[in-house]
Enzyme design. Structure first.
Site, PDB file in Angstrom:
ATOM      1  CE1 TYR A  53      -3.561  -2.401  -0.040  1.00 54.56           C
ATOM      2  CE2 TYR A  53      -4.115  -1.942   2.098  1.00 54.56           C
ATOM      3  CZ  TYR A  53      -4.315  -2.809   0.827  1.00 54.56           C
ATOM      4  OH  TYR A  53      -5.317  -3.521   0.973  1.00 54.56           O
ATOM      5  CB  SER A 210     -14.525  -2.276  -3.268  1.00 54.06           C
ATOM      6  OG  SER A 210     -14.739  -1.274  -4.030  1.00 54.06           O
ATOM      7  CG  LEU A 212     -18.918   2.543   0.422  1.00 51.14           C
ATOM      8  CD1 LEU A 212     -18.760   4.007   0.864  1.00 51.14           C
ATOM      9  CD2 LEU A 212     -20.332   2.038   0.865  1.00 51.14           C
ATOM     10  CB  ALA A 213     -19.622  -0.107  -5.669  1.00 50.82           C
ATOM     11  N   GLY A 214     -16.432   1.106  -5.046  1.00 49.82           N
ATOM     12  CA  GLY A 214     -15.440   1.939  -5.561  1.00 49.82           C
ATOM     13  C   GLY A 214     -15.967   3.205  -5.811  1.00 49.82           C
ATOM     14  N   GLY A 215     -16.921   3.790  -5.057  1.00 54.38           N
ATOM     15  CA  GLY A 215     -17.579   4.776  -5.332  1.00 54.38           C
ATOM     16  C   GLY A 215     -18.385   5.054  -6.679  1.00 54.38           C
TER      17      GLY A 215
END
Length: 300
Positions: A53, A210, A212-215
């Site tokens: 990261y 993820s 939130l579905a990557g926004g």
């Protein structure tokens, strides 16, 4: 905050904080330690890392902050991952990004993580991605040595499908205590390929990345995003949610698999949204209405 037992002496907060983008938040060590303390006050005690990261920088940033208040170490659980090599100044001879799950690499990665995180032990180590060239005997040897030396307490995997999970487990002397997988109302791969079923069978609680579905759910005008967003708003009105992200977190939190969503934001307000979602109730019918919206067709 509900706590999820993963092993005899290991419990995670059901909501986990993720440090994937820590290097982008431009926090001082003092600001970061205050943020960590705020998370702990909210009941979030589990923090998710990976060696790669921030281009191999996030663990060190976190460790420098933790060094300001080392007494916090016993109040938190640290997760990190290894097994991916990125073409970078750390590995300048690589021809491409690739996977390495050799015993040598796992041991080296853990020793680097311990140094960077400024801790004597890691609560949970995950193999970051399934490696088609994995030798499970080497992984087992590395895990056994790390556990014997007290450097890692427990082990798991990330992004593993059922056959990959079972293959590795068959070679280990200790149970894999989690599988970190991608799940959201826009991502059903692990329902469709049996991963969630396997984890329910084995009573293994999954970590969820993820959530939130990557926004994309907030901004995308694709047919699928518009359809799911509309249903999330509808369900949100029914259950008294303040936002659709609360609904998405609640959709994960109520699932019987004891899903543990990872909140990867450096803004405490976004973290509080996930905590608020844990107070919401959702019926099985409401859950399935969101699932159907995500599939784009009715149940058979």
């Amino acid at each position: 905050m509900k706590r999820i037992p993963l092993a005899e002496n290991l419990e995670f907060s059901q909501i986990i904080h993720g440090l994937w983008r820590l290097s982008e938040w431009n926090m001082s060590s003092e600001q970061l330690i205050s943020f960590i303390e705020e998370c702990i006050e909210l009941g979030i005690t589990t923090f998710d890392h990976a060696d790669i990261y921030g281009g191999y920088t996030c663990e060190e940033i976190f460790g420098n902050a933790l060094a300001l208040k080392p007494e916090l170490r016993e109040k938190i659980q640290i997760v990190t991952k290894c097994g991916i090599k990125l073409k970078s100044s750390k590995f300048p001879d690589l021809k491409m990004n690739h996977y390495d799950t050799s015993k040598e690499h796992i041991l080296m990665s853990v020793n680097n993580s311990l140094k960077n995180l400024q801790t004597d032990y890691i609560d949970l180590l995950l193999i970051h991605r399934p490696n088609p060239f994995m030798d499970p005997k080497e992984v087992a040897e590395a895990f056994n040595q790390l556990q014997k030396e007290g450097k890692v307490r427990y082990f798991g995997v990330s992004n593993f499908l059922p056959s990959q999970f079972n293959m590795l487990q068959e070679h280990l002397d200790m149970p894999l205590v989690t599988n970190q997988i991608e799940v959201s109302p826009m991502q059903f791969e692990h329902f469709e390929k049996g991963t969630v079923d396997l984890l329910l069978e084995k009573r293994v609680a999954p970590m969820i990345w993820s959530p939130l579905a990557g926004g994309q759910i907030f901004t995308s005008q694709s047919e699928a995003a518009v359809r799911v967003r509309s249903m999330l708003e509808e369900i949100g009105n029914e259950i008294g949610a303040n936002s659709i992200d609360e609904v998405m977190y609640a959709w994960l939190l109520v699932h019987p698999a004891n899903m543990m969503p990872i909140v990867g934001s450096g803004k405490i307000e976004r973290v509080k949204t996930a905590v608020e979602a844990s107070k919401l109730s959702m019926t099985s019918e409401q859950w399935l209405r969101i699932y159907v919206a995500g599939m784009g067709h009715n149940l058979p």
